[in-house]
Motif scaffolding. Structure first.
Motif, PDB file in Angstrom:
ATOM      1  N   LYS A  62       0.905  -1.149  -0.188  1.00 44.26           N
ATOM      2  CA  LYS A  62       0.069  -0.055  -0.058  1.00 44.26           C
ATOM      3  C   LYS A  62       0.754   1.217   0.255  1.00 44.26           C
ATOM      4  CE  LYS A  62      -3.691   2.266   2.620  1.00 44.26           C
ATOM      5  NZ  LYS A  62      -4.476   2.289   3.698  1.00 44.26           N
ATOM      6  N   TRP A  63       1.946   1.364   0.798  1.00 43.13           N
ATOM      7  CA  TRP A  63       2.779   2.415   0.917  1.00 43.13           C
ATOM      8  C   TRP A  63       3.473   2.673  -0.250  1.00 43.13           C
ATOM      9  CZ3 TRP A  63       0.185   2.270   5.129  1.00 43.13           C
ATOM     10  CH2 TRP A  63      -0.272   3.408   5.907  1.00 43.13           C
ATOM     11  N   SER A  64       3.847   1.418  -0.885  1.00 44.46           N
ATOM     12  CA  SER A  64       4.708   1.490  -2.447  1.00 44.46           C
ATOM     13  C   SER A  64       3.950   2.419  -3.293  1.00 44.46           C
ATOM     14  CB  SER A  64       5.037   0.050  -2.706  1.00 44.46           C
ATOM     15  OG  SER A  64       5.488   0.242  -4.122  1.00 44.46           O
ATOM     16  N   GLY A  65       2.554   2.324  -3.367  1.00 39.30           N
ATOM     17  CA  GLY A  65       1.565   3.046  -3.965  1.00 39.30           C
ATOM     18  C   GLY A  65       1.463   4.484  -3.742  1.00 39.30           C
ATOM     19  N   LEU A  66       1.409   4.624  -2.338  1.00 38.28           N
ATOM     20  CA  LEU A  66       1.425   6.114  -1.793  1.00 38.28           C
ATOM     21  C   LEU A  66       2.899   6.716  -2.256  1.00 38.28           C
ATOM     22  CD1 LEU A  66      -0.039   5.473   1.639  1.00 38.28           C
ATOM     23  CD2 LEU A  66      -1.196   6.284  -0.203  1.00 38.28           C
ATOM     24  N   PHE A  67       3.868   5.957  -2.057  1.00 34.22           N
ATOM     25  CA  PHE A  67       5.264   6.674  -2.564  1.00 34.22           C
ATOM     26  C   PHE A  67       5.149   7.122  -3.972  1.00 34.22           C
ATOM     27  CE2 PHE A  67       7.318   4.405   1.380  1.00 34.22           C
ATOM     28  CZ  PHE A  67       6.932   5.490   2.153  1.00 34.22           C
ATOM     29  N   ARG A  68       4.649   5.985  -4.840  1.00 35.12           N
ATOM     30  CA  ARG A  68       4.582   6.369  -6.121  1.00 35.12           C
ATOM     31  C   ARG A  68       3.675   7.631  -6.424  1.00 35.12           C
ATOM     32  NH1 ARG A  68       4.416   0.639  -6.507  1.00 35.12           N
ATOM     33  NH2 ARG A  68       1.993   0.925  -6.956  1.00 35.12           N
ATOM     34  N   ASP A  69       2.621   7.694  -5.881  1.00 37.21           N
ATOM     35  CA  ASP A  69       1.868   8.694  -6.079  1.00 37.21           C
ATOM     36  C   ASP A  69       2.389   9.952  -5.864  1.00 37.21           C
ATOM     37  OD1 ASP A  69       0.158   6.821  -7.051  1.00 37.21           O
ATOM     38  OD2 ASP A  69      -1.153   6.965  -5.253  1.00 37.21           O
ATOM     39  N   ILE A  70       3.266  10.053  -4.757  1.00 36.93           N
ATOM     40  CA  ILE A  70       3.724  11.239  -4.307  1.00 36.93           C
ATOM     41  C   ILE A  70       4.862  11.792  -5.135  1.00 36.93           C
ATOM     42  CG2 ILE A  70       5.305  12.392  -2.374  1.00 36.93           C
ATOM     43  CD1 ILE A  70       3.596  10.425  -0.293  1.00 36.93           C
ATOM     44  N   PHE A  71       5.622  10.770  -5.597  1.00 36.94           N
ATOM     45  CA  PHE A  71       6.719  11.122  -6.505  1.00 36.94           C
ATOM     46  C   PHE A  71       6.178  11.598  -7.871  1.00 36.94           C
ATOM     47  CE2 PHE A  71       9.492   7.703  -4.147  1.00 36.94           C
ATOM     48  CZ  PHE A  71      10.069   8.693  -3.301  1.00 36.94           C
ATOM     49  N   GLU A  72       4.992  10.859  -8.564  1.00 35.71           N
ATOM     50  CA  GLU A  72       4.644  11.272  -9.361  1.00 35.71           C
ATOM     51  C   GLU A  72       3.840  12.617  -9.509  1.00 35.71           C
ATOM     52  OE1 GLU A  72       4.462   9.922 -12.389  1.00 35.71           O
ATOM     53  OE2 GLU A  72       5.467   8.004 -11.838  1.00 35.71           O
ATOM     54  N   ALA A  73       3.362  13.107  -8.341  1.00 36.46           N
ATOM     55  CA  ALA A  73       2.902  14.360  -8.273  1.00 36.46           C
ATOM     56  C   ALA A  73       3.861  15.588  -7.823  1.00 36.46           C
ATOM     57  CB  ALA A  73       1.681  14.274  -7.157  1.00 36.46           C
ATOM     58  N   ASP A  74       4.904  15.108  -7.297  1.00 40.39           N
ATOM     59  CA  ASP A  74       6.019  16.106  -7.170  1.00 40.39           C
ATOM     60  C   ASP A  74       6.392  16.807  -8.403  1.00 40.39           C
ATOM     61  OD1 ASP A  74       7.671  17.589  -5.408  1.00 40.39           O
ATOM     62  OD2 ASP A  74       9.139  15.765  -5.324  1.00 40.39           O
ATOM     63  N   ASN A  75       6.769  18.174  -7.945  1.00 39.53           N
ATOM     64  CA  ASN A  75       7.243  18.895  -8.984  1.00 39.53           C
ATOM     65  C   ASN A  75       8.685  19.059  -9.283  1.00 39.53           C
ATOM     66  OD1 ASN A  75       7.630  20.499  -6.943  1.00 39.53           O
ATOM     67  ND2 ASN A  75       6.247  22.263  -7.313  1.00 39.53           N
ATOM     68  N   SER A 128       7.465  16.606  -1.898  1.00 39.35           N
ATOM     69  CA  SER A 128       7.460  15.159  -1.814  1.00 39.35           C
ATOM     70  C   SER A 128       8.180  14.920  -0.128  1.00 39.35           C
ATOM     71  CB  SER A 128       8.076  14.361  -2.749  1.00 39.35           C
ATOM     72  OG  SER A 128       9.523  14.353  -2.987  1.00 39.35           O
ATOM     73  N   VAL A 129       9.216  15.528   0.280  1.00 37.17           N
ATOM     74  CA  VAL A 129      10.048  15.280   1.360  1.00 37.17           C
ATOM     75  C   VAL A 129       9.049  15.279   2.566  1.00 37.17           C
ATOM     76  CG1 VAL A 129      11.940  15.959   2.830  1.00 37.17           C
ATOM     77  CG2 VAL A 129      12.263  15.865   0.292  1.00 37.17           C
ATOM     78  N   PRO A 130       8.376  16.387   2.868  1.00 36.37           N
ATOM     79  CA  PRO A 130       7.628  16.389   3.959  1.00 36.37           C
ATOM     80  C   PRO A 130       6.334  15.279   3.897  1.00 36.37           C
ATOM     81  CG  PRO A 130       6.993  18.332   2.920  1.00 36.37           C
ATOM     82  CD  PRO A 130       8.427  17.445   2.321  1.00 36.37           C
ATOM     83  N   CYS A 171      10.982   2.174  -4.682  1.00 43.45           N
ATOM     84  CA  CYS A 171      10.563   3.309  -5.479  1.00 43.45           C
ATOM     85  C   CYS A 171      11.361   4.649  -5.899  1.00 43.45           C
ATOM     86  CB  CYS A 171       9.462   3.979  -4.689  1.00 43.45           C
ATOM     87  SG  CYS A 171       7.903   2.839  -4.071  1.00 43.45           S
ATOM     88  N   LEU A 172      12.337   4.610  -5.151  1.00 36.83           N
ATOM     89  CA  LEU A 172      13.402   5.840  -5.504  1.00 36.83           C
ATOM     90  C   LEU A 172      14.134   5.239  -6.430  1.00 36.83           C
ATOM     91  CD1 LEU A 172      14.614   7.015  -1.996  1.00 36.83           C
ATOM     92  CD2 LEU A 172      13.589   8.380  -3.783  1.00 36.83           C
TER      93      LEU A 172
END
Length: 755
Positions: A425-438, A478-480, A526-527
Motif C-alpha cells: 500500500k505504501w509503495s503505491g502511496l510513495f509512487r503517487d507522491i513522486f508522480e505528483a512532485d514538481n 515530496s519530502v514532508p 520506489c526511489l
C-alpha cells in the motif's frame, strides 16, 4: 383221615376270623392237600353251618318273649304318639307362621351383613388401589406437561412400592405392561428434544459467540481505558499533533466505555440467557435414571464433534469481508461457550479432558484456516480487522480457560503478512507522491507557511532562517509528504502490535524492523524506479539527491518518534537502528550515476548535431554553434548543482568534461572519416579551446588548479602536434616523462596523420 379233621377245623376258624380279602390263600390250601380233601372240607363246612343255625335258633327262642312284650308296649303308645304328632304338627304350623317375619328379617340382616362385608372389602381394596391410580394419573399428567424426569421417578415408585400391593388385579398388569413403553416413549421424546436443542445451538452459536466476544471486548476496553487514564505519563512524549488526536480519542473512548459498561452491568447476558439448556439436563437425567447415561454421553459427544467440524469449516468467500471472519469466530466461540457451560453445570457429560481434546483439534483447524484465508487478504485494513478479531477471539476463549498461545504465535505470522500488505500500500502511496512532485524547492511566502512545512517535517537551517520572506526551502514537496507517510506507516504497524500481550521492548523492535523494511525495500525500490524513469531529467535528479539528503537527516527524528511511542530509550542495548542512512545513500549514488549518464547522453545529443566540414580550407574564426550550445547547457546545468554536495557536483563536472573530450577524440578518429583538412583541424581546435576555457572558468567550485582542464589534455597535445607540426620534437621526446606530447598515442597520431 383222622389227621385231616383238625386241619379242617383250623381252616374254618381262619375263615370265620379272617377278613374276606384274605380267604383266597386259606381256601387254596384246601385244594393243595390230599385227594378228596375238598369233599371232606365241604362236609366239615356243612356240619359247622348246622351248628351255627342251631345256636341262632336257640338265641331267637330265648329272646322271643321280650320281643313280643316290646311290640305290645309299642301298640299301647301309638295312640299317644299320634296325639303328640298332631300337637307337634300344630305347634310347628303355628311356629312357622310366627317365624316367617323373623326369617324375612333375618334374611334381610344376613343380606345386609354380606353387603356390609363386601363394602368393607371393596373399601379396603380401593384404599390399596387408589394410591396406584393416583400415581398413574400423576404419571400421565407429568407426561402431558413434559416433566419426564419426574415421570420416571413416579414410575419407579409405582413399580417398587404401589403395584406389588395390588398385582393381582388385571388393571395393574396393564399398567405394568405399559410402563416400559412409557419409558421408551420418554427416551424418544427426550432424544428428540435433544436433537432440536443441538440444531438450535448450531443455528444460534454465532449469536452466543458474538455476545461472549462483545462482553470480553467491553471488559478489556474498560480495563485498558482505566489503566491508561491512571497512567500519568502515558502519551506524554507523543508527537504533539498526533497526541492531541489520541487524547481526544481516548476521552471519547473512555466516555463511550463507561456508557457501555453501565449497560453491561444492567444486563449481563450469558449462554444460559440465550439458550434453553433444559433439554440437555432433562435428557441427561432421564438417561441416567434409566441406566443409559453412558449411551447418552457418547451420543452427545459424537454429535457435538460433528457440529464442531461443521463450525470449523470456513466459507469460500470468508476472506473477502471482515463479516465473514466475524461470523466464523462467533460460531466457534459460541460452540465452546456452550461446551464450557455444559462442563460446569453437568457432572460427567463432558469433561475437561474432552473439551481440551476438542479445543486442540479445533485450534489446529482454526490456525490452518486462518493461515490459508489470510494469505488471500491484500487489504491491510482487512488484515488489521482480522487481527483484532483474533485477539478478541483469543481473549474470549482464554477467559473460559482455553489455552490460546498458538493463536498469538499465529498473529506473528499474520503480522508479517500485514506488514507486507502495508508495504504494498505504501509503495503505491510513495509512487503517487513522486508522480505528483514538481521537484522544485518549496516556496514559502510568509512565516505561517514556513511553520506549516516545518510542522510536517523536522527541517532546521539557521542560514535560511536569517533570510527574509519569501524564500525557498531546499527540498521539494515530496519530502514532508514522504516523512508523514513513514510516520503513518509506523502508526499503522503499531495498530497491529497492540493487544498482542507483548512488552514495550518487543513492540519497539517490531516497529523498527517494519520501518526498516519500509525504508530499505519499499521506499528504496520506489526511489530506484523513479531515478530510472525516462522523464526524470537532470534537474529532477539533482532535486532527488537533495531530497534524499534531507530524508536521511530526518531518520534520527523517526527513531525518536518510535522511542516516544514505545517509551523505550534508544540507548537500550537491544534497540534496533533504522537503516534509512544506507537506503538514502544508495538512492543518492544511483541518482548521481544517473546524472552522470544523462549528462553524457545530453553531450552525445549535442555531438550528434555537430556538422563539421572536414575539407574546409580555413576555419570560421569562431567556435562551432553546437559546441557553444553544449557549453551553455553545461554551464546552466552546473549552476543547478550548487545545492548538491561538493564532491557530487565536481564528479559530475569532471565526468562531463572527460566524456566530452572522449567524444571529440572519437569524432576525429572515426573510421568513416577518411580525410581532414588543416582548416578543419583549426576549426576543431577552436572548439577545444572553448572547452578548455569552460574548464578553466571553474563551473563547479572546489577544483584545485587546472585539474578540470586535464580532461582535455589528450586533445590539446594531439592538436598542438598537428597545429605546430612539431613531429621532430615528438619523435625525439617520445617515451620521456618530460615530453611535451606525453599524452599523444603514436597510433592515434598516425591515424590522424593519414587523414
Amino acid at each position: 383221615m383222622a389227621e385231616s379233621l383238625p386241619e379242617h377245623d383250623r381252616i374254618l376258624q381262619e375263615i370265620e376270623s379272617t377278613d374276606t380279602a384274605c380267604v383266597g390263600p386259606t381256601l387254596r390250601s384246601v385244594y393243595d392237600d390230599q385227594p378228596n380233601a375238598h369233599q371232606r372240607f365241604m362236609e366239615k363246612l356243612d356240619a359247622c353251618i348246622r351248628n351255627h343255625d342251631r345256636e341262632i335258633e336257640k338265641m331267637c327262642n330265648f329272646h322271643h318273649q321280650g320281643f313280643v312284650d316290646a311290640i305290645t308296649e309299642l301298640l299301647k303308645v301309638r295312640a299317644d304318639a299320634e296325639k303328640l304328632k298332631v300337637q307337634v304338627t300344630d305347634t310347628n304350623r303355628r311356629l312357622q307362621d310366627a317365624g316367617k317375619e323373623v326369617i324375612a328379617q333375618t334374611e334381610e340382616i344376613i343380606r345386609c351383613r354380606v353387603q356390609q362385608r363386601n363394602i368393607t372389602t371393596v373399601v379396603e381394596k380401593l384404599q390399596l388401589c387408589l394410591p396406584v391410580l393416583e400415581m398413574y394419573s400423576k404419571l400421565k399428567e407429568q407426561m402431558n406437561v413434559k416433566r419426564y424426569y419426574s415421570a420416571l421417578k413416579t414410575m419407579e415408585q409405582l413399580e417398587n412400592l404401589y403395584l406389588p400391593r395390588v398385582s393381582q388385579y388385571r388393571f395393574c398388569q396393564i399398567m405394568i405392561e405399559n410402563l416400559p413403553k412409557l419409558r421408551e416413549e420418554i427416551k424418544e421424546i427426550s432424544m428428540s428434544d435433544l436433537k432440536d436443542f443441538l440444531e438450535s445451538i448450531r443455528k444460534h452459536s454465532d449469536r452466543i459467540g458474538e455476545t461472549a466476544m462483545k462482553q470480553a471486548q467491553q471488559q478489556k476496553t474498560f480495563s485498558t481505558t482505566l489503566q491508561r487514564q491512571n497512567n500519568v505519563n502515558y502519551g506524554r512524549n507523543m508527537h504533539l499533533g498526533r497526541s492531541r488526536i489520541l487524547e481526544s480519542k481516548n476521552e471519547m473512548t473512555l466516555k463511550r466505555t463507561f456508557e457501555e459498561d453501565e449497560e453491561y452491568e444492567e444486563e449481563i447476558l450469558t449462554a444460559q440467557d440465550l439458550v434453553d439448556f433444559s433439554p440437555v439436563y432433562r435428557c441427561l437425567h432421564i438417561y441416567s435414571v434409566l441406566g443409559d447415561g453412558e449411551i447418552f454421553e457418547n451420543y452427545y459427544r459424537k454429535q457435538r464433534r460433528k457440529q464442531a467440524r461443521l463450525v470449523l469449516q470456513p466459507q469460500s468467500s470468508m476472506h473477502e469481508t471482515v463479516e465473514g471472519y466475524r461470523r466464523y469466530f462467533s460460531q466457534i466461540v459460541g460452540f465452546f461457550v456452550v461446551e464450557d457451560h455444559i462442563l460446569h453445570v453437568t457432572q460427567g457429560l463432558v469433561t475437561r479432558t474432552y473439551t481440551d481434546e476438542l479445543w486442540n483439534m479445533a485450534l489446529s483447524k482454526i490456525i490452518a484456516v486462518l493461515r490459508t484465508q489470510s494469505s488471500y487478504c491484500s487489504d491491510p485494513d482487512l488484515v488489521l480487522e482480522l487481527k483484532n478479531l483474533i485477539v478478541v477471539f483469543a481473549d474470549t476463549l482464554q477467559g473460559y480457560g482455553f489455552p490460546v498461545n498458538r493463536l498469538f504465535d499465529l498473529l506473528f505470522e499474520i503480522r508479517d503478512q500485514y506488514n507486507e500488505t502495508l508495504l504494498k500500500k505504501w509503495s503505491g502511496l510513495f509512487r503517487d507522491i513522486f508522480e505528483a512532485d514538481n521537484y522544485s524547492p518549496i516556496p514559502v511566502a510568509n512565516e505561517e507557511e514556513y511553520k506549516i512545512v516545518t510542522s510536517k517535517f523536522p527541517f532546521q537551517d539557521p542560514e535560511l532562517d536569517k533570510q527574509s520572506f519569501p524564500k525557498k526551502l531546499p527540498m521539494s514537496q515530496s519530502v514532508p509528504q514522504i516523512y508523514i507517510q513513514v510516520k503513518e506507516f509506523i502508526y499503522a504497524s503499531l495498530k497491529f502490535s497492540e493487544s498482542l500481550h507483548r512488552s514495550s521492548t518487543e513492540i519497539d523492535d517490531m516497529l523498527r524492523k517494519a520501518t526498516n523494511l519500509l525504508l530499505t525495500r519499499t521506499l528504496s525500490s520506489c526511489l530506484q524506479n523513479l531515478i530510472k524513469k525516462p522523464h526524470i531529467g537532470l534537474t529532477e535528479l539533482v532535486q532527488i539527491i537533495i531530497n534524499t539528503t534531507h530524508l536521511e537527516q530526518a531518520c534520527k527524528y523517526l527513531e525518536d518518534f518510535i522511542s516516544n511511542i514505545t517509551n523505550i530509550s534508544q540507548v537500550t542495548v537491544h534497540t534496533a537502528r533504522l537503516y534509512g542512512l544506507s537506503t538514502f545513500k544508495d538512492a543518492r549514488h544511483a541518482a548521481e550515476g544517473e546524472i552522470y549518464t544523462k549528462l553524457n547522453q545530453k553531450i552525445d545529443e549535442f555531438i550528434q548535431i555537430a556538422d563539421y566540414d572536414w575539407t574546409m580550407s580555413e576555419s570560421d574564426g569562431r567556435a562551432s554553434g553546437y559546441l557553444m550550445d553544449l557549453i551553455n547547457f553545461l554551464r546552466s546545468t552546473f549552476q543547478v548543482f550548487t545545492h548538491l554536495p561538493g564532491k557530487v557536483a565536481q564528479t559530475a563536472c569532471m565526468s562531463a568534461c572527460q566524456h566530452l573530450s572522449t567524444s571529440l577524440m572519437q569524432m576525429l578518429l572515426d573510421s568513416e572519416l577518411k580525410q581532414i583538412s588543416m582548416g578543419a583541424i583549426q576549426q576543431f581546435n577552436l572548439d577545444v579551446i572553448q572547452c578548455e576555457l569552460f574548464a578553466s572558468s571553474e563551473p563547479v567550485p572546489g577544483f584545485q588548479g587546472d585539474t578540470l582542464q586535464l580532461a582535455f589534455i589528450d586533445l590539446r597535445q594531439l592538436l598542438d602536434l598537428f597545429m605546430v607540426w612539431d613531429w621532430s620534437t615528438y619523435l625525439a621526446d617520445y617515451g620521456q616523462a618530460t615530453s611535451k606530447y606525453l599524452r599523444v598515442n603514436p597510433s592515434t597520431a598516425l591515424t590522424l596523420l593519414e587523414k
